[in-house]
Design a protein around this motif. Structure first.
Motif, PDB file in Angstrom:
ATOM      1  N   ALA A   8     -59.717  45.291  -6.163  1.00 37.21           N
ATOM      2  CA  ALA A   8     -58.873  46.324  -5.561  1.00 37.21           C
ATOM      3  C   ALA A   8     -58.201  45.753  -4.327  1.00 37.21           C
ATOM      4  N   VAL A   9     -56.943  46.104  -4.153  1.00 38.30           N
ATOM      5  CA  VAL A   9     -56.212  45.622  -2.980  1.00 38.30           C
ATOM      6  C   VAL A   9     -55.237  46.709  -2.539  1.00 38.30           C
ATOM      7  N   MET A  10     -55.035  46.781  -1.229  1.00 35.70           N
ATOM      8  CA  MET A  10     -54.118  47.780  -0.667  1.00 35.70           C
ATOM      9  C   MET A  10     -53.232  47.120   0.375  1.00 35.70           C
ATOM     10  N   ASN A  11     -51.942  47.372   0.262  1.00 35.94           N
ATOM     11  CA  ASN A  11     -50.969  46.862   1.218  1.00 35.94           C
ATOM     12  C   ASN A  11     -49.796  47.831   1.231  1.00 35.94           C
ATOM     13  N   ASP A  12     -49.292  48.142   2.414  1.00 34.26           N
ATOM     14  CA  ASP A  12     -48.152  49.056   2.542  1.00 34.26           C
ATOM     15  C   ASP A  12     -48.407  50.382   1.831  1.00 34.26           C
ATOM     16  N   GLN A  13     -49.632  50.917   1.994  1.00 36.91           N
ATOM     17  CA  GLN A  13     -50.009  52.216   1.456  1.00 36.91           C
ATOM     18  C   GLN A  13     -50.010  52.272  -0.074  1.00 36.91           C
ATOM     19  N   THR A  14     -50.012  51.120  -0.723  1.00 34.46           N
ATOM     20  CA  THR A  14     -50.085  51.072  -2.179  1.00 34.46           C
ATOM     21  C   THR A  14     -51.406  50.440  -2.592  1.00 34.46           C
ATOM     22  N   ILE A  15     -52.136  51.124  -3.448  1.00 30.74           N
ATOM     23  CA  ILE A  15     -53.420  50.654  -3.933  1.00 30.74           C
ATOM     24  C   ILE A  15     -53.248  50.136  -5.355  1.00 30.74           C
ATOM     25  N   ARG A  16     -53.775  48.942  -5.618  1.00 25.91           N
ATOM     26  CA  ARG A  16     -53.767  48.380  -6.964  1.00 25.91           C
ATOM     27  C   ARG A  16     -55.216  48.089  -7.370  1.00 25.91           C
ATOM     28  N   ILE A  17     -55.589  48.574  -8.523  1.00 31.55           N
ATOM     29  CA  ILE A  17     -56.942  48.415  -9.044  1.00 31.55           C
ATOM     30  C   ILE A  17     -56.875  47.636 -10.356  1.00 31.55           C
ATOM     31  N   GLY A  18     -57.709  46.616 -10.482  1.00 28.74           N
ATOM     32  CA  GLY A  18     -57.818  45.871 -11.733  1.00 28.74           C
ATOM     33  C   GLY A  18     -59.248  45.906 -12.235  1.00 28.74           C
ATOM     34  N   VAL A  19     -59.438  46.100 -13.522  1.00 26.69           N
ATOM     35  CA  VAL A  19     -60.782  46.166 -14.092  1.00 26.69           C
ATOM     36  C   VAL A  19     -60.842  45.341 -15.363  1.00 26.69           C
ATOM     37  N   ALA A  20     -62.071  44.942 -15.717  1.00 25.51           N
ATOM     38  CA  ALA A  20     -62.295  44.187 -16.949  1.00 25.51           C
ATOM     39  C   ALA A  20     -63.746  44.357 -17.361  1.00 25.51           C
ATOM     40  N   GLY A  21     -64.009  44.204 -18.650  1.00 26.97           N
ATOM     41  CA  GLY A  21     -65.379  44.216 -19.126  1.00 26.97           C
ATOM     42  C   GLY A  21     -65.926  45.601 -19.392  1.00 26.97           C
ATOM     43  N   SER A  22     -67.261  45.670 -19.442  1.00 22.35           N
ATOM     44  CA  SER A  22     -67.951  46.865 -19.892  1.00 22.35           C
ATOM     45  C   SER A  22     -68.858  47.453 -18.826  1.00 22.35           C
TER      46      SER A  22
END
Length: 359
Positions: A37-51
């Motif tokens: 997860a990363v946040m910059n300029d009030q935008t959150i990006r979430i990445g997931v993988a697996g089980s």
């Protein structure tokens, strides 16, 4: 009313770059599941993988809950800062000042420890209360009185120092005792105070305590530990976490989005931005290290704030970077620290590189 409205309403979405980072973390760690997860300029990006559960086709979702482990310490220190600003506590208030006369045998060296010493791991207190106390206090959050158990826990650690006063000795016990102090000072439970002063104002609606999920439902990721037949998922329950008395030292869970909301308020404070949540002086107190550790935060040479947390079944690491303006976290539902720590830290570095390259 949420104080950090801009963060609470930040846009959250998955993106190819962070999903790729999550897949790389999964491959490198061998964990069942991974999230970044990363946040910059009030935008959150979430990445997931697996089980969520090893060996089962139940994908990790972006809004799943993750066990924070010792990352909870930064949240506990933030609570103390809020109480200091409200006049309910002082940074120099000592263990003896608050806990004498509570039926505890307190060693003189430990009686002199104040909130700053407790939260910076320089009180001389032992790392933990010991296995017998852990067994005695084991249980679930619903089945234990965490506040009453903290008094029992304190009784086990306050009788003698575990190390030299003033020297760094990482201590879960120090955070448990600090929480017991704020309970006596306020007449409220640590958990209620955290909800009112940290989770609710920052919009951390998913935050809770202990292993996430409900037994038998596969509704959330499970923590994993090595077993005779390989990596085994641990169902929520008394065996899936430390005793509830240890909530202040490392038992919070939440979504990655809500963790980023907490990190963002600290980035703003570290950058000197007005937050409406804590004063500049409070953020400075929380972030100023004695050596390389501040109050619930490790501090790197570049000024970034870092911490990691594991209850031996999960690992989540977090970073606040005031210089570049981004905050990030990475985690796996796997407690094999010798195997997963390196990949988790590499994922954090990869997220930083992504943010620095972004137009």
């Amino acid at each position: 009313m949420m104080i950090l409205l801009a963060v609470a309403m930040a846009l959250t979405f998955t993106a190819p770059d962070v999903d790729e980072t999550a897949r790389e973390l999964l491959d490198a760690s061998g964990a069942p599941g991974a999230a970044v997860a990363v946040m910059n300029d009030q935008t959150i990006r979430i990445g997931v993988a697996g089980s969520r559960i090893n060996g089962r086709d139940i994908p990790v979702e972006p809004d799943d809950l993750w066990h924070m482990g010792s990352n909870t310490k930064a949240m506990t220190a933030t609570l103390v800062a809020r109480l200091v600003e409200q006049g309910a506590a002082r940074w120099d208030m000592t263990v003896g000042e608050v806990l004498e006369g509570r039926g505890l045998d307190i060693h003189a060296d430990l009686a002199a420890a104040d909130f700053v010493a407790l939260l910076s791991h320089r009180s001389g207190m032992s790392a933990n209360a010991g296995p017998l106390t852990a067994i005695r206090l084991a249980g679930t959050d619903a089945g234990r009185d965490a506040g009453a158990d903290r008094l029992v826990y304190a009784r086990a650690v306050l009788g003698s120092p575990g190390g030299e006063v003033g020297a760094f000795l990482y201590s879960n016990a120090g955070y448990v005792v600090a929480a017991l102090m704020v309970e006596y000072l306020t007449g409220e439970s640590y958990e209620a105070l955290m909800a009112r002063e940290v989770f609710e104002p920052l919009g951390m609606e998913s935050a809770g305590w202990g292993p996430p999920g409900v037994q038998g439902r596969a509704d959330q990721p499970r923590g994993h530990r090595p077993g005779f037949l390989g990596l085994s998922a641990v169902e929520p329950g008394a065996m899936a976490d430390n005793p509830p008395a240890m909530n202040p030292a490392g038992r919070a869970h939440m979504t990655m989005t809500d963790l980023l909301r907490f990190l963002e308020i600290h980035r703003m404070g570290a950058a000197g931005e007005e937050t409406g949540y804590l004063s500049a002086a409070s953020f400075e107190r929380l972030h100023t290290p004695n050596g390389t550790y501040a109050l619930g935060w490790g501090v790197r040479a570049d000024g970034s704030l870092v911490h990691s947390g594991s209850n031996t079944m999960w690992l989540v690491s977090m970073r606040v970077d005031p210089a570049t303006g981004h905050v990030a976290a990475a985690g796996v539902n796997d407690g094999r620290l010798d195997r997963v720590s390196g990949p988790v830290n590499e994922a954090l570095s990869a997220l930083a590189a992504v943010e620095q390259a972004r137009p």
